[in-house]
Design a protein around this motif. Structure first.
Motif, mmCIF file in Angstrom:
data_model
loop_
_atom_site.group_PDB
_atom_site.id
_atom_site.type_symbol
_atom_site.label_atom_id
_atom_site.label_comp_id
_atom_site.label_asym_id
_atom_site.label_seq_id
_atom_site.Cartn_x
_atom_site.Cartn_y
_atom_site.Cartn_z
ATOM 1 N N UNK A 163 0.836 -1.204 0.000
ATOM 2 C CA UNK A 163 0.000 0.000 0.000
ATOM 3 C C UNK A 163 0.870 1.253 0.000
ATOM 4 N N UNK A 164 1.930 1.244 0.798
ATOM 5 C CA UNK A 164 2.844 2.388 0.868
ATOM 6 C C UNK A 164 3.484 2.640 -0.499
ATOM 7 N N UNK A 165 3.941 1.556 -1.134
ATOM 8 C CA UNK A 165 4.570 1.675 -2.451
ATOM 9 C C UNK A 165 3.613 2.247 -3.490
ATOM 10 N N UNK A 166 2.335 1.909 -3.354
ATOM 11 C CA UNK A 166 1.339 2.371 -4.328
ATOM 12 C C UNK A 166 0.713 3.704 -3.923
ATOM 13 N N UNK A 167 1.127 4.225 -2.764
ATOM 14 C CA UNK A 167 0.631 5.525 -2.322
ATOM 15 C C UNK A 167 -0.817 5.534 -1.887
ATOM 16 N N UNK A 168 -1.266 4.435 -1.334
ATOM 17 C CA UNK A 168 -2.646 4.376 -0.848
ATOM 18 C C UNK A 168 -2.706 3.708 0.513
ATOM 19 N N UNK A 169 -3.869 3.754 1.131
ATOM 20 C CA UNK A 169 -4.037 3.134 2.445
ATOM 21 C C UNK A 169 -4.190 1.622 2.292
ATOM 22 N N UNK A 170 -3.955 0.906 3.368
ATOM 23 C CA UNK A 170 -4.158 -0.549 3.372
ATOM 24 C C UNK A 170 -5.621 -0.840 3.039
ATOM 25 N N UNK A 171 -6.523 -0.055 3.610
ATOM 26 C CA UNK A 171 -7.949 -0.246 3.360
ATOM 27 C C UNK A 171 -8.259 -0.144 1.866
ATOM 28 N N UNK A 172 -7.753 0.898 1.203
ATOM 29 C CA UNK A 172 -8.008 1.079 -0.230
ATOM 30 C C UNK A 172 -7.391 -0.048 -1.050
#
Length: 121
Positions: free
Chosen positions: A102-111
């Motif tokens: 999620x961090x690598x993709x720039x989004x939250x774990x939820x998303x």
């Protein structure tokens, strides 16, 4: 001159409270109708509308049998409201891997999880 008005009141059937699913089965090469939570098995056939009608009849019969036997009806499955929240328990390593992705993709774990689940279905 007297005017009379007739009102047709259609009462909801108990069977309307139960989800009925008719879907094509590649394995069986026919439509299969089920009512999860109420009847095991289901009905099947080549005509989708006919399968649905037969499924509705099977649901009505199942309800009549349960009532006749004095057994409680299962919790209704149709029109069930969902909160949109799921409490999910996963291994810590999987949680860590999801957080990293999620961090690598720039989004939250939820998303990330929401996206992955949407793609899976």
């Amino acid at each position: 001159m007297t005017t009379s008005i007739r009102i047709l009141v259609m009462s909801k059937k108990t069977s309307d409270d139960y989800l009925k699913i008719v879907e094509w089965s590649e394995e069986d090469q026919c439509y299969v109708g089920t009512a999860p939570g109420l009847i095991l098995g289901g009905v099947h056939g080549k005509n989708q509308k006919k399968v649905f009608n037969e499924l509705c009849e099977a649901v009505e019969e199942a309800i009549q049998i349960l009532r006749k036997e004095g057994r409680p009806l299962p919790v209704a499955t149709a029109n069930k409201k969902f909160s949109g929240k799921i409490a999910l328990r996963i291994p810590p390593q999987l949680h860590k891997a999801l957080a990293g992705k999620a961090f690598q993709e720039g989004e939250s774990v939820n998303k990330l999880i929401q996206h992955e689940l949407q793609e899976a279905i």
